[in-house]
Design a protein around this motif. Sequence first.
Motif, short mmCIF file in Angstrom:
data_model
loop_
_atom_site.label_atom_id
_atom_site.label_comp_id
_atom_site.label_asym_id
_atom_site.label_seq_id
_atom_site.Cartn_x
_atom_site.Cartn_y
_atom_site.Cartn_z
N GLN A 94 -15.40 -0.78 73.46
CA GLN A 94 -14.25 -0.79 72.48
C GLN A 94 -14.42 0.24 71.38
O GLN A 94 -15.74 0.34 71.11
CB GLN A 94 -13.98 -2.16 72.01
CG GLN A 94 -13.72 -3.11 73.04
CD GLN A 94 -12.55 -2.62 73.92
OE1 GLN A 94 -11.30 -2.44 73.48
NE2 GLN A 94 -12.72 -2.48 75.20
N MET A 95 -13.46 0.69 70.65
CA MET A 95 -13.28 1.65 69.58
C MET A 95 -12.78 0.47 68.38
O MET A 95 -11.60 0.49 68.46
CB MET A 95 -12.57 2.77 69.71
CG MET A 95 -12.92 3.62 70.98
SD MET A 95 -14.61 4.01 71.04
CE MET A 95 -15.22 3.41 72.73
N LEU A 96 -13.49 0.31 67.49
CA LEU A 96 -12.98 -0.54 66.44
C LEU A 96 -12.60 0.50 65.13
O LEU A 96 -13.84 0.81 64.45
CB LEU A 96 -14.09 -1.83 65.98
CG LEU A 96 -13.58 -2.57 64.78
CD1 LEU A 96 -12.23 -3.42 65.26
CD2 LEU A 96 -14.54 -3.68 64.75
N ALA A 97 -11.78 0.54 64.81
CA ALA A 97 -11.22 1.26 63.47
C ALA A 97 -11.29 0.50 62.42
O ALA A 97 -10.58 -0.48 62.45
CB ALA A 97 -9.83 2.02 63.74
N VAL A 98 -11.90 0.90 61.43
CA VAL A 98 -11.99 0.19 60.17
C VAL A 98 -11.56 1.27 59.01
O VAL A 98 -12.35 2.16 58.40
CB VAL A 98 -13.41 -0.17 59.94
CG1 VAL A 98 -13.64 -0.78 58.59
CG2 VAL A 98 -14.07 -1.13 60.92
N ASP A 99 -10.22 1.33 59.15
CA ASP A 99 -9.70 2.38 58.40
C ASP A 99 -8.44 1.88 57.46
O ASP A 99 -7.56 2.64 57.02
CB ASP A 99 -9.24 3.46 59.22
CG ASP A 99 -7.96 2.75 60.25
OD1 ASP A 99 -7.71 1.71 60.36
OD2 ASP A 99 -7.53 3.64 61.16
N GLY A 100 -8.05 0.73 57.11
CA GLY A 100 -7.33 0.29 56.37
C GLY A 100 -5.85 0.24 57.12
O GLY A 100 -4.75 0.27 56.56
N GLY A 101 -5.86 0.45 58.55
CA GLY A 101 -4.59 0.98 59.29
C GLY A 101 -3.95 2.11 59.24
O GLY A 101 -2.90 2.47 59.74
N PHE A 102 -5.05 3.12 58.85
CA PHE A 102 -4.68 4.51 58.81
C PHE A 102 -4.16 5.20 60.22
O PHE A 102 -2.97 5.88 60.42
CB PHE A 102 -5.84 5.54 58.35
CG PHE A 102 -5.56 6.98 58.67
CD1 PHE A 102 -4.77 7.76 57.94
CD2 PHE A 102 -6.21 7.61 59.79
CE1 PHE A 102 -4.42 8.95 57.97
CE2 PHE A 102 -5.92 9.05 60.05
CZ PHE A 102 -5.12 9.94 59.15
N LEU A 103 -4.95 4.67 61.46
CA LEU A 103 -4.34 5.23 62.73
C LEU A 103 -2.99 4.51 63.16
O LEU A 103 -2.52 5.30 64.09
CB LEU A 103 -5.43 4.91 63.71
CG LEU A 103 -6.91 5.47 63.58
CD1 LEU A 103 -7.74 5.20 64.75
CD2 LEU A 103 -6.46 7.01 63.84
N VAL A 104 -2.39 3.73 62.46
CA VAL A 104 -1.07 3.35 62.98
C VAL A 104 -0.12 3.75 61.74
O VAL A 104 1.00 3.04 61.81
CB VAL A 104 -1.21 1.76 62.97
CG1 VAL A 104 -2.20 0.92 64.10
CG2 VAL A 104 -1.39 0.77 61.68
N SER A 105 -0.45 4.42 60.79
CA SER A 105 0.43 4.79 59.81
C SER A 105 1.16 6.13 60.20
O SER A 105 0.82 6.85 61.09
CB SER A 105 -0.26 4.86 58.39
OG SER A 105 -1.12 6.37 58.61
#
Length: 258
Positions: free
Chosen positions: A247-258
């Motif tokens: 799995q790739m766990l993005a820890v980005d404050g939601g950037f990839l869904v913005s």
Amino acid sequence: MAKQNAFRLDELSAIVTGGGSGIGRCIAETFAEAGARVIVADIDLAAARAVAESIEAAGGQARALAADVSCEVEVIRLFEDATAAYGNIDVLVNNAAIFPKKPFLEVDTEFWDRLQSVNLRGTFLCLREAIKGMKSSGGGSIVNISSVSSMQAVVHHNAVYNASKAGVNSLTRTTALEFGGDRIRVNAVLPGGIPTAGARAASAAIELKGPILGEGRIPLGGMGDVQDIANAALFLASPAARYITGQMLAVDGGFLVS
């Protein structure tokens, strides 16, 4: 395992590459606080020693080892020395990386090869040596530190780094598939904007253009910090994530869904 112990690493041995500063240092310290015996590996042995001494002063267990992860001989020696120190290596965090920026049309093969040698070849070499040992000892957990830049172009002048981290993602999925039967889990943490000293220096060295992780781009607002990444790495390394791999766990404050 009791629920309260699921996030612990008691009696486990862990290697953290690039552990002498920034995200790697925080991961090493967090793992030690969770009970792990930590090998702080870094090309800068003095920095690694400072982290190991800080961990031991706080009551943890740590040793410092020097290693250039781009060098096969040094990676092999790292794992031999780590095993001699602490026995089987149960956890690897592939954190060591470099991130200089250069306009795409100015990239030469020397720049390309150097960045790939650390970020991608280094990850491959450490994966290979860790998996060899974990196959023999009955399993383990590997956490690769990638980047949201592997999934979404964020700024200009970062193509070479982005490509290296996309390669890390592919290695993560491939090894998770191939070695799951050996009870070896492989996952990746994808940090978003984390203003470490190294990241600030890389950005200051060149005029950045294009979209940035600024206001309006992060649903949770603002930048993260190194502890956010260390917490994610601890979760993936721990028994709490025993049924999670590839799995790739993005820890980005939601950037990839913005």
